[in-house]
Write a protein that holds these residues in place. Structure first.
Motif, PDB file in Angstrom:
ATOM      1  N   LEU A 255      34.110  78.855  43.900  1.00 44.88           N
ATOM      2  CA  LEU A 255      34.222  78.940  42.439  1.00 44.88           C
ATOM      3  C   LEU A 255      33.283  79.978  41.820  1.00 44.88           C
ATOM      4  CD1 LEU A 255      34.448  75.143  41.511  1.00 44.88           C
ATOM      5  CD2 LEU A 255      36.306  76.787  41.753  1.00 44.88           C
ATOM      6  N   ARG A 256      32.432  80.578  42.649  1.00 42.11           N
ATOM      7  CA  ARG A 256      31.459  81.518  42.096  1.00 42.11           C
ATOM      8  C   ARG A 256      32.124  82.727  41.454  1.00 42.11           C
ATOM      9  NH1 ARG A 256      28.612  82.144  46.352  1.00 42.11           N
ATOM     10  NH2 ARG A 256      27.169  80.442  45.883  1.00 42.11           N
ATOM     11  N   ASN A 257      33.123  83.288  42.143  1.00 42.88           N
ATOM     12  CA  ASN A 257      33.761  84.498  41.615  1.00 42.88           C
ATOM     13  C   ASN A 257      34.499  84.255  40.301  1.00 42.88           C
ATOM     14  OD1 ASN A 257      32.814  86.125  43.665  1.00 42.88           O
ATOM     15  ND2 ASN A 257      34.584  85.766  44.975  1.00 42.88           N
ATOM     16  N   PRO A 258      35.365  83.251  40.171  1.00 38.66           N
ATOM     17  CA  PRO A 258      36.011  83.039  38.866  1.00 38.66           C
ATOM     18  C   PRO A 258      35.021  82.671  37.767  1.00 38.66           C
ATOM     19  CG  PRO A 258      36.581  81.290  40.406  1.00 38.66           C
ATOM     20  CD  PRO A 258      35.932  82.360  41.199  1.00 38.66           C
TER      21      PRO A 258
ATOM     22  N   ASP B 257      42.628  79.672  35.640  1.00 35.02           N
ATOM     23  CA  ASP B 257      43.807  79.234  36.402  1.00 35.02           C
ATOM     24  C   ASP B 257      43.543  79.280  37.898  1.00 35.02           C
ATOM     25  OD1 ASP B 257      45.162  78.802  34.061  1.00 35.02           O
ATOM     26  OD2 ASP B 257      46.237  80.733  34.097  1.00 35.02           O
ATOM     27  N   ARG B 258      42.843  80.351  38.318  1.00 37.62           N
ATOM     28  CA  ARG B 258      42.548  80.467  39.744  1.00 37.62           C
ATOM     29  C   ARG B 258      41.650  79.323  40.207  1.00 37.62           C
ATOM     30  NH1 ARG B 258      38.973  85.303  41.832  1.00 37.62           N
ATOM     31  NH2 ARG B 258      40.022  86.283  40.055  1.00 37.62           N
ATOM     32  N   ALA B 259      40.590  79.036  39.423  1.00 35.60           N
ATOM     33  CA  ALA B 259      39.703  77.932  39.786  1.00 35.60           C
ATOM     34  C   ALA B 259      40.439  76.611  39.763  1.00 35.60           C
ATOM     35  CB  ALA B 259      38.506  77.892  38.838  1.00 35.60           C
ATOM     36  N   ASN B 260      41.282  76.420  38.746  1.00 33.81           N
ATOM     37  CA  ASN B 260      42.053  75.176  38.660  1.00 33.81           C
ATOM     38  C   ASN B 260      43.014  75.036  39.830  1.00 33.81           C
ATOM     39  OD1 ASN B 260      43.021  72.779  37.021  1.00 33.81           O
ATOM     40  ND2 ASN B 260      44.921  73.967  37.196  1.00 33.81           N
ATOM     41  N   ARG B 261      43.625  76.166  40.244  1.00 32.49           N
ATOM     42  CA  ARG B 261      44.546  76.129  41.386  1.00 32.49           C
ATOM     43  C   ARG B 261      43.809  75.724  42.657  1.00 32.49           C
ATOM     44  NH1 ARG B 261      46.473  80.709  40.718  1.00 32.49           N
ATOM     45  NH2 ARG B 261      45.274  81.938  42.224  1.00 32.49           N
TER      46      ARG B 261
END
Length: 487
Positions: free
Chosen positions: A280-283, A316-320
């Protein structure tokens, strides 16, 4: 990927996938190990040891039975021989073997032999000269006869005591001189012993005594019963002691494996937390950067829309990823299915595009047709993301990441090559060892778990050094039997 950028963790889905297969890859192996140990260490040992101990006990009992019987019969024959020799020496009737035509010696010899055959349990007596002719017998019809192919008589004429044991059966005779024996169906002993000159010790003839030794037979059978009971009891005791030792060792090993599994589950929990933070660091960094720009005030509406879009995409990416983690964690079992490897790699590269651009990493992907492989989509995605992330970390000041494809008769795969700092010899040796990492604070389980995960799908993970520098990671997976499933 490199000596300074070995993966700290595999992404959360990979970890949870391993847990769904058996809490973790190692835990599953330990569970299988406990089952295999219990089967091989107890059941196989019980079967194998029972067979071996039984064979040894039977063989030892048979050998000792023969030794006991032969020794008792031999001892009985020696006692009989000494008795007969003393009788013949006392009245000098042994001279009859030298002068069988002397009537006085004949009468004296017959008197001695009648005394001998009155011994308890005797049923027949024969006297042979050096030519093998019967000089005297309790059966008058045998006197003067000779019997060919009598190996026992030949040995006795050479000075040996010969003992043979058999059972009398009506109408069945192993030798011609057995004719006329009492048909009692009893155990009998046939003893040949030489008659010697008391002065020179030369063999003068042979005395043959048939006995039905009921007392000796009873003693032999009693000794054999005790011997076989001792062999059986010893075998049971040996088996029980060995089985107890193995069973106790098996219980100790099982407890140690359970403790090790608990320790590894604890380590996996810590590793999972680190993996979540890593993924999750990148998003989160993208969201923070966009938020700071918005806070400073974006000049044009299109800039605000672009920053908002970036934030939405990152969320959205983190949620995915979180949704994927939950699905994997809740799944009772993860079954491999057909996955388009090319499409999955392209998706992972798109998700990592921002990180690669920030590090000034050039990306080159070989064009190819779809490559369906057999794997679990979510865990394979996270494995690829972990490999790409580590490749990026190996090139902090920019570099080149090349993506290519491989196809063999049984496997299809993707290889990712970077021109980063490369792997040191020490790191290469410890590459797939659990808890081995060159990163400060790293758990070192990344490639180890990826390798086990790929192995579960009957695939291969290869890590090699590139020239003049860099690292190449290749994942090979089997062909799927059916159509490709959606991602």
């Amino acid at each position: 990927m490199t000596g300074t950028a070995l993966p700290d963790v595999v992404s959360p889905s990979a970890r949870l996938a391993a847990q769904a297969e058996g809490r973790t890859g190692d835990d599953a192996g330990l569970q299988d190990g406990r089952d295999a140990t219990a089967f091989s260490l107890r059941r196989r040992f019980a079967l194998a040891s029972l067979v071996v101990i039984t064979v040894i006990a039977v063989g030892l009992g048979w050998m000792l039975s023969r030794v006991l019987t032969e020794r008792m019969l031999q001892r009985e024959a020696e006692v009989t021989m000494h008795f007969v020799q003393n009788v013949l020496s006392t009245d000098n009737t042994w001279l009859y073997f030298r002068r069988p035509d002397d009537p006085l010696l004949r009468a004296a010899f017959l008197q001695s032999m009648r005394h001998i055959v009155t011994m308890r349990e005797s049923v027949r007596g024969n006297a042979y000269d050096l030519r093998g002719h019967v000089l005297w017998s309790t059966d008058a019809e045998l006197i003067g006869q000779s019997f060919e192919h009598n190996a026992e008589l030949a040995e006795a004429l050479h000075g040996q005591i010969v003992v043979e044991a058999d059972v009398t059966e009506p109408g069945q005779f192993s030798k011609a001189e057995h004719q006329g024996l009492l048909h009692r169906g009893a155990f009998f002993v046939e003893t040949y012993f030489p008659v010697r000159d008391p002065q020179s010790g030369a063999v003068l003839g042979v005395i043959e005594i048939y006995k039905i030794p009921e007392k000796l037979s009873s003693d032999i059978h009693q000794g054999l019963r005790q011997l076989w009971l001792a062999c059986f009891g010893g075998a049971v005791l040996l088996f029980a002691v060995l089985y107890w030792i193995v069973a106790r060792a098996d219980r100790l090993i099982t407890r140690q494996q359970q403790r090790l599994a608990e320790a590894q589950r604890t380590a996996s929990t810590v590793e999972l937390a680190s993996a979540v933070a890593h993924s999750l660091r990148n998003p989160l960094a993208s969201i923070r950067s966009a938020a700071e720009l918005l806070q400073d005030g974006a000049g044009r509406p299109e800039d605000v829309r672009e920053l908002s879009g970036d934030m939405i995409e990152s969320v959205d990416r983190a949620n995915r990823w979180i949704t994927e983690l939950v699905h994997v964690a809740q799944a009772p079992q993860l079954h491999p299915q057909a996955v388009d490897l090319v499409s999955l790699v392209q998706t992972c590269l798109q998700e990592m595009a921002g990180e690669l651009a920030r590090r000034h990493i050039q990306l080159r992907v070989e064009p190819t047709d779809p490559l369906p492989v057999l794997a679990h989509s979510a865990t394979l995605r996270q494995a690829l993301l972990s490999i790409i992330a580590n490749a990026a970390e190996a090139m902090p000041h920019g570099g080149r990441l090349e993506v290519g494809w491989t196809q063999t008769d049984g496997l299809r795969g993707v290889h990712l090559s970077d021109n980063g700092t490369g792997l040191s010899p020490e790191a290469r040796q410890r590459l797939f060892q659990p808890f081995a990492s060159s990163k400060v604070g790293g758990l070192g389980m990344g490639l180890a778990l990826v390798k086990r995960m790929v192995a579960q799908w009957q695939g291969e993970l290869l890590v090699t050094a590139e020239q003049p520098r860099g690292t190449r990671v290749e994942i090979r997976l089997p062909h799927p039997p059916g159509p490709v499933a959606g991602r």
